[in-house]
Design an enzyme around this catalytic site. Structure first.
Site, PDB file in Angstrom:
ATOM      1  N   ARG A 116       0.733  -0.065 -23.430  1.00 35.42           N
ATOM      2  CA  ARG A 116       0.079   0.878 -22.512  1.00 35.42           C
ATOM      3  C   ARG A 116      -1.420   0.913 -22.820  1.00 35.42           C
ATOM      4  NH1 ARG A 116      -0.029   5.826 -24.038  1.00 35.42           N
ATOM      5  NH2 ARG A 116       2.172   5.988 -24.548  1.00 35.42           N
ATOM      6  N   TYR A 160      -9.277   5.408   3.314  1.00 33.19           N
ATOM      7  CA  TYR A 160      -7.880   4.937   3.348  1.00 33.19           C
ATOM      8  C   TYR A 160      -6.915   6.137   3.362  1.00 33.19           C
ATOM      9  CZ  TYR A 160      -3.579   2.722   1.772  1.00 33.19           C
ATOM     10  OH  TYR A 160      -2.278   2.313   1.662  1.00 33.19           O
ATOM     11  N   ASP A 178     -14.886   1.937  -3.035  1.00 28.23           N
ATOM     12  CA  ASP A 178     -13.643   1.188  -2.831  1.00 28.23           C
ATOM     13  C   ASP A 178     -14.053  -0.139  -2.166  1.00 28.23           C
ATOM     14  OD1 ASP A 178     -11.311   0.037  -1.785  1.00 28.23           O
ATOM     15  OD2 ASP A 178     -10.348   1.982  -1.451  1.00 28.23           O
ATOM     16  N   LYS A 233      -4.340  -6.387  -1.938  1.00 27.16           N
ATOM     17  CA  LYS A 233      -4.880  -6.997  -0.728  1.00 27.16           C
ATOM     18  C   LYS A 233      -5.530  -8.344  -1.078  1.00 27.16           C
ATOM     19  CE  LYS A 233      -3.453  -3.005   0.734  1.00 27.16           C
ATOM     20  NZ  LYS A 233      -4.304  -1.832   0.880  1.00 27.16           N
TER      21      LYS A 233
HETATM   22  C1  PLP Z   1      -4.202  -0.418   0.407  1.00 24.67           C
HETATM   23  C2  PLP Z   1      -5.431   0.318   0.076  1.00 24.67           C
HETATM   24  C3  PLP Z   1      -5.460   1.273  -0.963  1.00 24.67           C
HETATM   25  C4  PLP Z   1      -4.227   1.656  -1.744  1.00 24.67           C
HETATM   26  O1  PLP Z   1      -3.764   0.592  -2.538  1.00 24.67           O
HETATM   27  P1  PLP Z   1      -2.220   0.334  -2.917  1.00 24.67           P
HETATM   28  O2  PLP Z   1      -2.305  -0.937  -3.694  1.00 24.67           O
HETATM   29  O3  PLP Z   1      -1.465   0.213  -1.635  1.00 24.67           O
HETATM   30  O4  PLP Z   1      -1.774   1.491  -3.729  1.00 24.67           O
HETATM   31  C5  PLP Z   1      -6.679   1.876  -1.261  1.00 24.67           C
HETATM   32  N1  PLP Z   1      -7.799   1.577  -0.561  1.00 24.67           N
HETATM   33  C6  PLP Z   1      -7.803   0.684   0.451  1.00 24.67           C
HETATM   34  C7  PLP Z   1      -9.071   0.406   1.191  1.00 24.67           C
HETATM   35  C8  PLP Z   1      -6.628   0.027   0.808  1.00 24.67           C
HETATM   36  O5  PLP Z   1      -6.636  -0.845   1.824  1.00 24.67           O
END
Ligand code: PLP
Length: 378
Positions: free
Chosen positions: A46, A98, A170, A195
């Site tokens: 961890r 998001y 982000d 992504k």
């Molecule tokens: C998908 C997404 C998230 C969340 O991520 P997960 O891996 O699904 O938990 C946060 N910010 C953006 C811009 C996203 O597209």
């Protein structure tokens, strides 16, 4: 090191102990100590795991920060960043943030007293107006989902500095291949690595990279205390995905340009949201702060019925949430990712019922265009 070289040679390439050119999957929870507290840098997975550390070093190099952290999902990464704040602290966020981020802020973190205001961060006057005495951070997404709005990174960083706020970005949509917010003055960059970083629709993961030793220590304390870490298998998958990030982002970019050209000339398509279009309100800004415009596009086909018909007719675009992988995906934000936003608020934001969002994959552009053409004309 240039960008594509860094994807291959950044971080900790390979395994010093054996010469293996791929980082091994250290599927292990604990580590032998030679005497109490005497060890080779790892005590418990961890706190730190060599495969995860190799990934964390790699993303640190890509985002040009001080330290990287890998989490079990993008939302675990967002939550860990928010855990830097305390009850009574206030955060300002992009209004079309998001959906999952909106949810954790307004339905979970509100319970422990973290306050939030959502504003259009493309308008710095609105951001300024929302700053309070207890404001601790400005949290932006650029470009946003699904309208691809672009916020000025340098100007946001300057405003944040002036008011002693952390600037959190982000960077999921752009990836460090096109955009490195820390070099524009951001303090923290985070990703849903599910992504583009992973890129193959086979792993759920989150990344945080911070600038400065103090933040690095604070975030490691949060990561180790709350425990939402990424496992070694998934860390390895991400390292593998990242090696081809440059090739993939270039291919997404080239395909997207061709598709946007096609959509721009199609009579069934209304407004198109894509930062690469000269008509996009922040097109000039996008050019100055990112090397590419990305593979996300949304466009209006006029009605919910038409949009649903397009989604039914396509054969290479898979109807699914998520984005950023090698295969093209298609979705209806008003009914899927943004369904929890009240209808009048959606209209206000411009997320119309006829808005179709595509994540352009790396298939042959000719096939994708032919597919969209037949779907639009069916
Ligand atoms: C998908 C997404 C998230 C969340 O991520 P997960 O891996 O699904 O938990 C946060 N910010 C953006 C811009 C996203 O597209």
């Amino acid at each position: 090191m240039k960008r594509k070289t860094k994807l291959i040679h950044g971080g900790i390439p390979g395994d010093e102990a054996t010469g293996a050119v791929s980082v091994p999957i250290y599927q292990v929870s604990t580590y032998k100590q030679d005497a109490v507290g005497v060890h080779k840098g790892y005590e418990y997975s961890r706190t730190g795991n060599p495969t995860r550390f190799a990934l964390e070093e790699l993303v640190k190099d890509l985002e040009e920060g001080t330290r990287g952290f890998a989490f079990g999902s993008g939302m675990a990464a967002v939550t860990a960043v928010m855990m830097l704040f305390s009850a009574g602290d206030h955060v300002i966020l992009t209004d079309d943030v998001y959906g999952g981020t909106y949810r954790v802020i307004t339905k979970v973190l509100n319970r422990i007293g973290i306050e939030a205001t959502f504003v259009d961060t493309t308008n710095l006057e609105e951001v300024k107006g929302a700053i309070r005495e207890n404001t601790k951070a400005l949290y932006i997404e650029t470009p946003t989902n699904p309208l691809l709005k672009v916020t000025d990174l340098k100007a946001s960083a300057a405003l944040a500095k002036e008011h002693n706020l952390l600037l959190v970005v982000d960077n999921t949509f752009s990836t460090p291949y096109w955009q490195t917010p820390i070099t524009h003055g951001a303090d923290i960059v985070l990703h849903s690595a599910t992504k583009y970083l992973g890129g193959h629709s086979d792993v759920v993961a989150g990344i945080v990279v911070v600038q400065g030793e103090a933040l690095a220590e604070e975030l490691h304390f949060v990561q180790n205390s709350t425990g939402g870490v990424l496992g070694p298998q998934d860390s390895w998958l991400l390292i593998r995905g990242i090696k081809t990030l440059g090739l993939r982002m270039e291919a997404h970019e080239a395909n997207t340009k061709k598709i946007v050209d096609f959509l721009s000339n199609h009579p069934a398509v209304g407004k198109i949201h894509y930062p690469g279009l000269a008509s996009h309100p922040q097109h000039e800004l996008a050019k100055t702060q990112a090397g590419g415009f990305g593979g996300m596009v949304s466009f209006d086909v006029g009605s919910k019925e038409k949009a649903e018909s397009v989604l039914q007719q396509v054969k290479y675009f898979t109807l699914a949430e998520s984005l950023g992988a090698v295969e093209s995906l298609i979705s209806l934000p008003a009914q899927m990712t943004h369904a929890s936003i009240p209808a009048d608020r959606r209209q206000e934001l411009g997320i119309t019922d006829g808005l179709v969002r595509i994540s352009v994959g790396i298939e042959d552009a000719e096939d994708l265009i032919e597919d969209l053409k037949q779907a639009l004309e069916a």
